[in-house]
Write a protein that holds these residues in place. Structure first.
Motif, PDB file in Angstrom:
ATOM      1  N   ALA A  40      60.026  -2.609  67.314  1.00  0.00           N
ATOM      2  CA  ALA A  40      59.419  -3.570  66.387  1.00  0.00           C
ATOM      3  C   ALA A  40      58.198  -2.982  65.699  1.00  0.00           C
ATOM      4  N   TRP A  41      57.380  -2.216  66.435  1.00  0.00           N
ATOM      5  CA  TRP A  41      56.189  -1.606  65.845  1.00  0.00           C
ATOM      6  C   TRP A  41      56.592  -0.652  64.721  1.00  0.00           C
ATOM      7  N   HIS A  42      57.602   0.184  64.974  1.00  0.00           N
ATOM      8  CA  HIS A  42      58.056   1.113  63.936  1.00  0.00           C
ATOM      9  C   HIS A  42      58.622   0.376  62.729  1.00  0.00           C
ATOM     10  N   MET A  45      62.857   7.826  73.600  1.00  0.00           N
ATOM     11  CA  MET A  45      61.581   7.651  72.937  1.00  0.00           C
ATOM     12  C   MET A  45      61.794   7.511  71.436  1.00  0.00           C
ATOM     13  N   ILE A  46      61.180   6.541  70.830  1.00  0.00           N
ATOM     14  CA  ILE A  46      61.299   6.315  69.384  1.00  0.00           C
ATOM     15  C   ILE A  46      60.249   7.169  68.687  1.00  0.00           C
ATOM     16  N   MET A  47      60.669   7.938  67.716  1.00  0.00           N
ATOM     17  CA  MET A  47      59.739   8.805  66.988  1.00  0.00           C
ATOM     18  C   MET A  47      59.215   8.068  65.758  1.00  0.00           C
ATOM     19  N   PRO A  95      54.948  -9.511  61.276  1.00  0.00           N
ATOM     20  CA  PRO A  95      55.269  -8.320  62.066  1.00  0.00           C
ATOM     21  C   PRO A  95      56.293  -8.639  63.158  1.00  0.00           C
ATOM     22  N   ALA A  96      57.239  -7.738  63.343  1.00  0.00           N
ATOM     23  CA  ALA A  96      58.333  -7.959  64.291  1.00  0.00           C
ATOM     24  C   ALA A  96      57.834  -8.171  65.710  1.00  0.00           C
ATOM     25  N   GLY A  97      56.760  -7.530  66.100  1.00  0.00           N
ATOM     26  CA  GLY A  97      56.228  -7.660  67.449  1.00  0.00           C
ATOM     27  C   GLY A  97      55.811  -9.079  67.794  1.00  0.00           C
ATOM     28  N   ALA A 149      61.615  -2.715  73.129  1.00  0.00           N
ATOM     29  CA  ALA A 149      61.715  -3.668  72.016  1.00  0.00           C
ATOM     30  C   ALA A 149      60.421  -3.660  71.202  1.00  0.00           C
ATOM     31  N   PHE A 150      59.282  -3.577  71.900  1.00  0.00           N
ATOM     32  CA  PHE A 150      57.998  -3.530  71.200  1.00  0.00           C
ATOM     33  C   PHE A 150      57.902  -2.278  70.331  1.00  0.00           C
TER      34      PHE A 150
END
Length: 151
Positions: A55-57, A1-3, A108-110, A51-52
């Motif tokens: 990219a969001w972070h 999980m990405i924090m 935005p990366a997304g 990946a999303f």
């Protein structure tokens, strides 16, 4: 999980008093603008979820340092009702100009992930409900022709 990054996590929720303070500060500076809310819903294929999130972070790292950025929250669909959108980002900006300026020379990366689609919209608060009390956002009473506001 990405924090979440420290910049985003440490901001905490924007309380009604902080939102009102942002409005007062804008008006004090002679600006006749209101904070705006970005609601950005995303369709994300299951195999693109990590990946999303990454990219969001990455995108939020950019926005969190932009002038006029106030806060954001990323919400994940629980799957209990309509699951059209897997994620919804809700962000508060000082005004439309600040929001638009953050996108100058930035994508935005997304938006670069195949299969991920964003559905952004900009909104203004016209009614705010906190707990058991219901009240109108008094700062919005500048438009007497607005039928949602008492005359």
């Amino acid at each position: 999980m990405i924090m979440p990054t420290a910049d985003v996590r440490d901001r905490g929720p924007l309380s009604p008093s902080l939102r009102s303070a942002a409005v007062r500060d804008h008006r004090h500076q002679g600006k006749d603008t209101m904070p705006i809310t970005l609601v950005n819903s995303f369709t994300v294929p299951p195999d693109k979820e990590q990946a999303f999130l990454h990219a969001w972070h990455s995108t939020i790292d950019h926005f969190a340092t932009a002038p006029g950025f106030l806060q954001t929250r990323l919400c994940r669909n629980t799957g209990l009702n309509d699951t059209t959108f897997r994620y919804v980002n809700v962000a508060l900006w000082e005004d439309v100009d600040a929001y638009r300026a953050a996108f100058r020379d930035f994508t935005p990366a997304g938006q670069r992930i195949p299969g991920v689609k964003a559905y952004p919209g900009l909104f203004e608060v016209i009614v705010e409900v906190n707990g058991a009390s219901r009240h109108l956002d008094r700062a919005r009473q500048t438009s007497p022709s607005d039928p949602a506001l008492p005359q």
